[in-house]
Structure formats: structure tokens, C-alpha cells
Design a protein around this motif. Structure first.
Motif, PDB file in Angstrom:
ATOM      1  N   ALA A 100      61.973 -30.938  36.825  1.00  0.00           N
ATOM      2  CA  ALA A 100      62.914 -30.593  37.897  1.00  0.00           C
ATOM      3  C   ALA A 100      62.180 -30.647  39.227  1.00  0.00           C
ATOM      4  CB  ALA A 100      63.511 -29.206  37.679  1.00  0.00           C
ATOM      5  N   VAL A 101      62.874 -31.163  40.237  1.00  0.00           N
ATOM      6  CA  VAL A 101      62.282 -31.330  41.568  1.00  0.00           C
ATOM      7  C   VAL A 101      63.138 -30.613  42.596  1.00  0.00           C
ATOM      8  CG1 VAL A 101      61.594 -32.998  43.339  1.00  0.00           C
ATOM      9  CG2 VAL A 101      61.313 -33.569  40.925  1.00  0.00           C
ATOM     10  N   ILE A 102      62.475 -29.873  43.462  1.00  0.00           N
ATOM     11  CA  ILE A 102      63.119 -29.164  44.568  1.00  0.00           C
ATOM     12  C   ILE A 102      62.574 -29.745  45.866  1.00  0.00           C
ATOM     13  CG2 ILE A 102      63.359 -26.922  45.732  1.00  0.00           C
ATOM     14  CD1 ILE A 102      64.544 -26.672  43.037  1.00  0.00           C
ATOM     15  N   ALA A 103      63.461 -30.004  46.811  1.00  0.00           N
ATOM     16  CA  ALA A 103      63.055 -30.440  48.152  1.00  0.00           C
ATOM     17  C   ALA A 103      63.680 -29.480  49.158  1.00  0.00           C
ATOM     18  CB  ALA A 103      63.520 -31.867  48.418  1.00  0.00           C
ATOM     19  N   ASN A 104      62.850 -28.845  49.949  1.00  0.00           N
ATOM     20  CA  ASN A 104      63.327 -27.956  51.007  1.00  0.00           C
ATOM     21  C   ASN A 104      63.387 -28.744  52.306  1.00  0.00           C
ATOM     22  OD1 ASN A 104      63.481 -25.546  49.431  1.00  0.00           O
ATOM     23  ND2 ASN A 104      61.256 -25.462  49.460  1.00  0.00           N
ATOM     24  N   ILE A 105      64.593 -28.878  52.858  1.00  0.00           N
ATOM     25  CA  ILE A 105      64.796 -29.738  54.025  1.00  0.00           C
ATOM     26  C   ILE A 105      65.620 -28.988  55.066  1.00  0.00           C
ATOM     27  CG2 ILE A 105      65.710 -31.958  54.826  1.00  0.00           C
ATOM     28  CD1 ILE A 105      65.606 -32.896  51.854  1.00  0.00           C
ATOM     29  N   PHE A 106      65.176 -29.009  56.315  1.00  0.00           N
ATOM     30  CA  PHE A 106      65.986 -28.394  57.368  1.00  0.00           C
ATOM     31  C   PHE A 106      67.305 -29.156  57.506  1.00  0.00           C
ATOM     32  CE2 PHE A 106      61.816 -26.920  59.252  1.00  0.00           C
ATOM     33  CZ  PHE A 106      62.008 -25.605  58.898  1.00  0.00           C
ATOM     34  N   SER A 107      68.377 -28.423  57.749  1.00  0.00           N
ATOM     35  CA  SER A 107      69.699 -29.048  57.850  1.00  0.00           C
ATOM     36  C   SER A 107      69.765 -30.065  58.987  1.00  0.00           C
ATOM     37  CB  SER A 107      70.786 -27.983  58.027  1.00  0.00           C
ATOM     38  OG  SER A 107      70.592 -27.274  59.234  1.00  0.00           O
ATOM     39  N   SER A 108      68.906 -29.934  59.987  1.00  0.00           N
ATOM     40  CA  SER A 108      68.894 -30.877  61.102  1.00  0.00           C
ATOM     41  C   SER A 108      68.148 -32.168  60.767  1.00  0.00           C
ATOM     42  CB  SER A 108      68.254 -30.220  62.330  1.00  0.00           C
ATOM     43  OG  SER A 108      66.924 -29.818  62.036  1.00  0.00           O
ATOM     44  N   ASN A 109      67.462 -32.202  59.635  1.00  0.00           N
ATOM     45  CA  ASN A 109      66.701 -33.385  59.244  1.00  0.00           C
ATOM     46  C   ASN A 109      67.596 -34.310  58.413  1.00  0.00           C
ATOM     47  OD1 ASN A 109      64.879 -35.288  58.359  1.00  0.00           O
ATOM     48  ND2 ASN A 109      63.346 -33.814  57.652  1.00  0.00           N
ATOM     49  N   LEU A 110      68.565 -34.895  59.088  1.00  0.00           N
ATOM     50  CA  LEU A 110      69.559 -35.731  58.403  1.00  0.00           C
ATOM     51  C   LEU A 110      68.968 -36.949  57.701  1.00  0.00           C
ATOM     52  CD1 LEU A 110      72.516 -35.436  60.944  1.00  0.00           C
ATOM     53  CD2 LEU A 110      72.087 -34.108  58.851  1.00  0.00           C
ATOM     54  N   PRO A 111      67.953 -37.624  58.271  1.00  0.00           N
ATOM     55  CA  PRO A 111      67.387 -38.762  57.533  1.00  0.00           C
ATOM     56  C   PRO A 111      66.824 -38.365  56.164  1.00  0.00           C
ATOM     57  CG  PRO A 111      66.725 -38.875  59.836  1.00  0.00           C
ATOM     58  CD  PRO A 111      67.385 -37.535  59.636  1.00  0.00           C
ATOM     59  N   SER A 112      66.159 -37.224  56.076  1.00  0.00           N
ATOM     60  CA  SER A 112      65.607 -36.804  54.779  1.00  0.00           C
ATOM     61  C   SER A 112      66.707 -36.405  53.804  1.00  0.00           C
ATOM     62  CB  SER A 112      64.622 -35.647  54.967  1.00  0.00           C
ATOM     63  OG  SER A 112      63.444 -36.109  55.583  1.00  0.00           O
ATOM     64  N   ILE A 113      67.717 -35.707  54.298  1.00  0.00           N
ATOM     65  CA  ILE A 113      68.836 -35.330  53.423  1.00  0.00           C
ATOM     66  C   ILE A 113      69.511 -36.588  52.883  1.00  0.00           C
ATOM     67  CG2 ILE A 113      71.148 -34.292  53.398  1.00  0.00           C
ATOM     68  CD1 ILE A 113      70.000 -32.143  55.333  1.00  0.00           C
ATOM     69  N   LYS A 114      69.736 -37.559  53.747  1.00  0.00           N
ATOM     70  CA  LYS A 114      70.359 -38.820  53.329  1.00  0.00           C
ATOM     71  C   LYS A 114      69.496 -39.541  52.294  1.00  0.00           C
ATOM     72  CE  LYS A 114      71.980 -43.215  55.187  1.00  0.00           C
ATOM     73  NZ  LYS A 114      72.077 -44.073  56.378  1.00  0.00           N
ATOM     74  N   LEU A 115      68.185 -39.555  52.504  1.00  0.00           N
ATOM     75  CA  LEU A 115      67.277 -40.222  51.567  1.00  0.00           C
ATOM     76  C   LEU A 115      67.341 -39.580  50.188  1.00  0.00           C
ATOM     77  CD1 LEU A 115      64.939 -42.186  50.915  1.00  0.00           C
ATOM     78  CD2 LEU A 115      63.375 -40.397  51.752  1.00  0.00           C
ATOM     79  N   PHE A 116      67.258 -38.265  50.132  1.00  0.00           N
ATOM     80  CA  PHE A 116      67.279 -37.605  48.827  1.00  0.00           C
ATOM     81  C   PHE A 116      68.643 -37.758  48.149  1.00  0.00           C
ATOM     82  CE2 PHE A 116      63.284 -35.968  50.225  1.00  0.00           C
ATOM     83  CZ  PHE A 116      62.582 -35.722  49.061  1.00  0.00           C
ATOM     84  N   LYS A 117      69.727 -37.700  48.900  1.00  0.00           N
ATOM     85  CA  LYS A 117      71.056 -37.926  48.307  1.00  0.00           C
ATOM     86  C   LYS A 117      71.155 -39.324  47.707  1.00  0.00           C
ATOM     87  CE  LYS A 117      73.958 -34.664  50.811  1.00  0.00           C
ATOM     88  NZ  LYS A 117      75.086 -34.517  51.745  1.00  0.00           N
ATOM     89  N   LYS A 118      70.566 -40.299  48.382  1.00  0.00           N
ATOM     90  CA  LYS A 118      70.576 -41.686  47.897  1.00  0.00           C
ATOM     91  C   LYS A 118      69.974 -41.785  46.498  1.00  0.00           C
ATOM     92  CE  LYS A 118      68.339 -46.083  49.090  1.00  0.00           C
ATOM     93  NZ  LYS A 118      67.530 -46.763  50.110  1.00  0.00           N
ATOM     94  N   PHE A 119      69.036 -40.897  46.184  1.00  0.00           N
ATOM     95  CA  PHE A 119      68.366 -40.909  44.888  1.00  0.00           C
ATOM     96  C   PHE A 119      68.914 -39.863  43.922  1.00  0.00           C
ATOM     97  CE2 PHE A 119      65.665 -43.571  47.322  1.00  0.00           C
ATOM     98  CZ  PHE A 119      65.185 -44.491  46.407  1.00  0.00           C
ATOM     99  N   GLY A 120      70.121 -39.389  44.205  1.00  0.00           N
ATOM    100  CA  GLY A 120      70.813 -38.522  43.261  1.00  0.00           C
ATOM    101  C   GLY A 120      70.498 -37.047  43.368  1.00  0.00           C
ATOM    102  N   TYR A 121      69.781 -36.646  44.392  1.00  0.00           N
ATOM    103  CA  TYR A 121      69.525 -35.218  44.580  1.00  0.00           C
ATOM    104  C   TYR A 121      70.793 -34.564  45.112  1.00  0.00           C
ATOM    105  CZ  TYR A 121      64.532 -35.933  43.919  1.00  0.00           C
ATOM    106  OH  TYR A 121      63.297 -36.236  43.377  1.00  0.00           O
ATOM    107  N   GLU A 122      71.013 -33.333  44.676  1.00  0.00           N
ATOM    108  CA  GLU A 122      72.190 -32.575  45.094  1.00  0.00           C
ATOM    109  C   GLU A 122      71.751 -31.320  45.826  1.00  0.00           C
ATOM    110  OE1 GLU A 122      73.770 -31.839  41.202  1.00  0.00           O
ATOM    111  OE2 GLU A 122      75.093 -33.574  41.323  1.00  0.00           O
ATOM    112  N   GLN A 123      72.661 -30.780  46.606  1.00  0.00           N
ATOM    113  CA  GLN A 123      72.357 -29.522  47.274  1.00  0.00           C
ATOM    114  C   GLN A 123      72.453 -28.395  46.255  1.00  0.00           C
ATOM    115  OE1 GLN A 123      74.062 -28.734  51.176  1.00  0.00           O
ATOM    116  NE2 GLN A 123      74.305 -26.588  50.607  1.00  0.00           N
TER     117      GLN A 123
END
Length: 162
Positions: free
Chosen positions: A115-138
């Protein structure tokens, strides 16, 4: 793009790349640059057997790093990792983050993490988009838990099971 296990001699460039992100107040909760000496113990906590750290190589030059770190430090979480990916500003926005994330399942299998956890600031939209692209969920949302440059910021916890 290739990954290589990081060595102590890579620590100065790892710190340089990390420090590049601090002024934006979008990526890390550190507010001022860190030093190699301050991060030496942190670096040594990453072992190839369980929580490795790699450098990202492009044309044999270090342009980023990837690490797996303990999620919560208790035995029941031993198969969960917090991921960190940092890229030199010169290569950001060129698809390298995607190439790195494609390597994650391969590396996880080698060290028994599931299991992988990524902590990302809500203002860091490029990182959120990248992780979503690879199937990560909030998996979590912590409102206004950080203060960066005089403004509050939310923490989005993204996750994925492998």
C-alpha cells in the motif's frame, strides 16, 4: 529514465532538488532550506531491503529522487509506505513523473510493500493529477493543517493498494 539506489554521495543533489521546492510553498511543509547534515540520519533510514531511496537518472545525470518511507512506524503498517517523488525544476512538466510512477509497482514487489500513501497539499494540482492518472484515490483530507507563506493549506492523502 532509469532509477538507481541512492548512495550517500547522492545526498547533496537530493537535498538540492528538495530545496528547490521550498520557495513555492506548494510541495513541502519545510519553510526554509535544509542541509545535508540535517538530512543525513533521514537518508540512512532508507534501506534497500525495505524502505529504499533511488535517484532518477536522465542521460546518466541525477534529475530527481524517489523514496519509500515508513508510514506510521508501528508493526501493523509495515507493508504500507509513504512515497516521495521530487524532480529537478529543469525536468518538471516533461512526463518524467509518469515514468517514475510506472516503476513503483516493480519496486514495491521487490521490498514486500503493498500500500502506498502520498501526502499532497491541495494546492499542488500537478501532483494530484499525476497520482490520479496512476489510479491513486483520495483516502483522506485534512483541512487547513499547514500554514505556508501566511496562508493555510489542506493536505490531501492519496493512496493505492498493489
Amino acid at each position: 529514465m532509469t532509477l538507481r539506489l541512492a548512495t550517500m554521495s547522492d545526498l547533496p543533489i537530493i537535498i538540492d532538488i528538495y530545496n528547490q521546492t521550498i520557495p513555492s510553498h506548494e510541495v513541502t511543509a519545510d519553510l526554509k532550506p535544509v542541509t545535508v547534515d540535517q538530512r543525513r540520519a533521514w537518508f540512512l533510514e532508507h534501506t534497500p531491503e525495505h524502505y529504499p531511496m533511488w535517484v532518477v537518472l536522465l542521460d546518466e545525470m541525477v534529475v530527481g529522487w524517489l523514496s519509500f518511507s515508513p508510514f506510521y512506524g508501528r508493526a501493523a503498517y509495515a507493508k504500507t509506505t509513504e512515497i516521495a517523488i521530487y524532480l529537478d525544476r529543469s525536468v518538471q512538466g516533461k512526463g518524467l513523473g509518469s515514468q517514475v510512477l510506472k516503476q513503483v509497482p516493480i519496486q514495491l514487489a521487490k521490498v514486500g510493500l503493498t500500500a502506498v500513501i502520498a501526502n499532497i497539499f491541495s494546492s499542488n494540482l500537478p501532483s494530484i493529477k499525476l497520482f490520479k492518472k496512476f489510479g491513486y484515490e483520495q483516502w483522506g483530507f485534512l483541512p487547513a493543517v499547514a500554514e505556508l507563506n501566511g496562508r493555510s493549506n489542506d493536505l490531501v492523502i492519496m493512496g493505492k493498494h498493489y
